[in-house]
Design an enzyme around this catalytic site. Structure first.
Site, PDB file in Angstrom:
ATOM      1  N   HIS A 231      -4.979 -58.971 -14.283  1.00  0.00           N
ATOM      2  CA  HIS A 231      -5.912 -59.635 -13.375  1.00  0.00           C
ATOM      3  C   HIS A 231      -5.965 -58.918 -12.027  1.00  0.00           C
ATOM      4  O   HIS A 231      -7.035 -58.528 -11.549  1.00  0.00           O
ATOM      5  CB  HIS A 231      -5.478 -61.093 -13.192  1.00  0.00           C
ATOM      6  CG  HIS A 231      -6.327 -61.865 -12.234  1.00  0.00           C
ATOM      7  ND1 HIS A 231      -7.331 -62.703 -12.658  1.00  0.00           N
ATOM      8  CD2 HIS A 231      -6.336 -61.919 -10.881  1.00  0.00           C
ATOM      9  CE1 HIS A 231      -7.924 -63.234 -11.595  1.00  0.00           C
ATOM     10  NE2 HIS A 231      -7.337 -62.787 -10.506  1.00  0.00           N
ATOM     11  N   GLU A 232      -4.804 -58.737 -11.427  1.00  0.00           N
ATOM     12  CA  GLU A 232      -4.772 -58.104 -10.101  1.00  0.00           C
ATOM     13  C   GLU A 232      -5.199 -56.636 -10.197  1.00  0.00           C
ATOM     14  O   GLU A 232      -5.821 -56.106  -9.265  1.00  0.00           O
ATOM     15  CB  GLU A 232      -3.383 -58.233  -9.464  1.00  0.00           C
ATOM     16  CG  GLU A 232      -2.887 -59.679  -9.271  1.00  0.00           C
ATOM     17  CD  GLU A 232      -3.851 -60.583  -8.499  1.00  0.00           C
ATOM     18  OE1 GLU A 232      -4.668 -60.069  -7.717  1.00  0.00           O
ATOM     19  OE2 GLU A 232      -3.781 -61.821  -8.692  1.00  0.00           O
TER      20      GLU A 232
HETATM   21 ZN    ZN Z   1      -8.213 -63.074  -8.623  1.00  0.00          ZN
END
Ligand code: ZN
Length: 509
Positions: free
Chosen positions: A272-273
């Protein structure tokens, strides 16, 4: 940065030089905040709050210098701004927008918000650890009061929430988000119900075996690199609440948190990051500090993280490529687990308590809870002291479950302690945009899953870079989505994706 030592001649050059100087200050502020959330010893907190507050005030004075207003007024009517999507036009239009917003805020309010933001996060972390909402209450009350003042100073047409939402999603309106989320909820709730009633359950025990932190760290870095995150211009560190921040044109920081007995937490937060980081790394570095080198909105930012985390990272094709490597990295725990069992387990869908651990199907219901509560707080329809009870009631209503305590309830997110009100709905906008963009990429690039199976992620990353990343803030979020996909914001693509994934997994009709 050389811009500060040049002697600019034209008004536009003066403006650019000033913006680049501000970027030096803002990136320094961002580094202090990164340090606060990853490395700072607890006793260093109060002085760090002073540092950040001082710097924020300094930046605000620089940003709002009357001279800048004069330059912008002159340029806004000139030929360089005639085409608002040209290089110069986009810079002038966005800097004017930012300037007008900033000059509406009193200096004292800016400084108090910055200070309470840093203190708030420290108090929140303690309150969460102690499961003690009362410890957090006075700070949250003050934060809400300050955000009300901020909304009033910024101005709005309809509701105060509009003024705060506009900070994160330029041009977006509360009423529109309410409508889109209501349409989504209408189709989502029956889907989640069907999943619950199917009686199908993956074997989650396989994800709760032993996954040594060092091996998770190595594997997470490998996965982030595979999808296109550049570690020569980025880092990965640990924190309580994962985030991504940019401290310079070639310095993008990811964070995650490891649980030895739960693999998905760090793995998917890293993907995600890294999705956020790939967007930041795709912005034109030569425009760092200018609107044409900045992310356009949180919703668009989140569309990038969600795409790599969910549409790529939780797809079967992705794991057809990477699962053999996962089995080698975690041989003690995964050697005997078939791919299908693993794939089902990482796509387990069911009502749960923690937003950041929530699955794709129920995630947006968590957002709806927060979106509605923060509107109520801001409009004084809900007292902060009554927030924990209201939180439990909403969870019962939307997800059918209730947190046993506040640590896993109202205290679970960092956002409100950091003064981030109006931020939560951008997560749902991100999910919606991600699905729309992915459908379009699939139409243009062809069989994306076939590429993923071969370990080829560059075509998707390059397509995003070309059509989305490289533009910075040249187009507004709605303009950008329409330009790329030919469609406005809609819940259709996300619902199609969720049905396509969960219907076969749960044997739904
Ligand atoms: Zn996010």
């Amino acid at each position: 940065m050389t811009s500060t030592v040049q002697s600019p001649t034209s008004t536009y050059e003066r403006l650019i030089s000033h913006a680049r100087e501000l970027a030096l200050l803002r990136s320094t502020e961002s580094l202090l905040e990164w340090d606060d959330r990853t490395k700072l010893p607890p006793a260093g907190g109060p002085y760090r709050a002073e540092q950040v507050s001082y710097l924020a005030g300094f930046i605000h004075r620089h940003q709002t210098a009357p001279q800048v207003g004069e330059w912008l007024a002159e340029l806004a009517d000139g030929p360089l701004a005639a085409d608002s999507h040209s290089d110069t036009g986009a810079v002038i239009r966005n800097l004017k927008r930012d300037y007008d917003k900033k000059t509406k805020l009193p200096q004292a309010l800016v400084e108090e918000l910055a200070k309470i933001r840093t203190l708030g996060q420290q108090v929140w972390a303690e309150a969460r650890k102690a499961n003690d909402f009362a410890r957090f209450l006075p700070l949250l009350e003050r934060t809400i009061e300050l955000k009300r003042q901020e909304a009033a100073a910024l101005g709005y047409d309809d509701v105060p929430y509009d003024a705060l939402l506009d900070e994160y999603e330029p041009g977006e309106k509360t009423a529109n988000v309410r409508r889109v989320l209501a349409e989504l909820r209408e189709q989502l709730v029956p889907l989640v119900q069907a999943i619950v009633e199917s009686g199908q359950r993956p074997n989650l025990e396989i994800l709760k075996r032993s996954f040594p932190v060092a091996a998770q760290d190595t594997f997470g870095r490998r996965a982030a690199e595979l999808i296109g995150f550049d570690f020569t211009a980025g880092r990965l560190d640990t924190t309580d609440h994962p985030f991504c921040t940019t401290n310079g044109p070639r310095d993008v920081r990811l964070t995650t948190r490891y649980f030895e007995r739960f693999l998905p937490s760090a793995l998917f937060s890293t993907l995600h990051e890294a999705g956020h980081g790939i967007y930041e790394q795709g912005l034109p570095a030569e425009n760092f500090g200018l609107p044409t080198g900045e992310a356009v909105s949180l919703g668009i930012h989140e569309s990038q993280s969600r795409m790599w985390e969910n549409l790529v990272g939780r797809s079967r094709a992705f794991w057809e490529h990477l699962y053999p490597e996962a089995q080698r990295s975690f041989s003690e725990s995964l050697a005997d687990v078939p791919l299908d069992d693993f794939y089902f387990a990482i796509n387990d869908a069911r009502p749960s308590l923690i937003r950041v651990e929530a699955d794709e199907a129920t995630y947006n219901l968590h957002i709806m809870v927060r979106f509605e509560l923060e509107q109520a707080l801001l409009e004084d329809d809900l007292r902060v002291a009554d927030l924990p009870a209201a939180w439990r009631a909403k969870y019962r209503e939307y997800l059918g479950i209730e947190p046993p305590d506040d640590a896993d309830g109202v205290l679970q997110d960092v956002h409100w302690s950091a003064g981030l009100i109006g931020y939560f709905p951008t997560y749902s906008l991100g999910n919606l945009y991600a699905s729309q963009l992915f459908e379009q990429a699939q139409q243009v690039l062809g069989d994306l899953p076939a590429m993923f199976r071969r370990g080829e992620f560059q075509p998707l990353r390059d397509w995003l870079r070309q059509h989305l990343h490289q533009h910075g803030r040249r187009y507004s979020p709605p303009e950008l989505i329409e330009r790329i996909t030919g469609q406005p914001l809609s819940h259709d693509a996300l619902m199609r994706h969720l049905r396509n994934k969960f219907t076969p997994l749960y044997g739904l009709a």
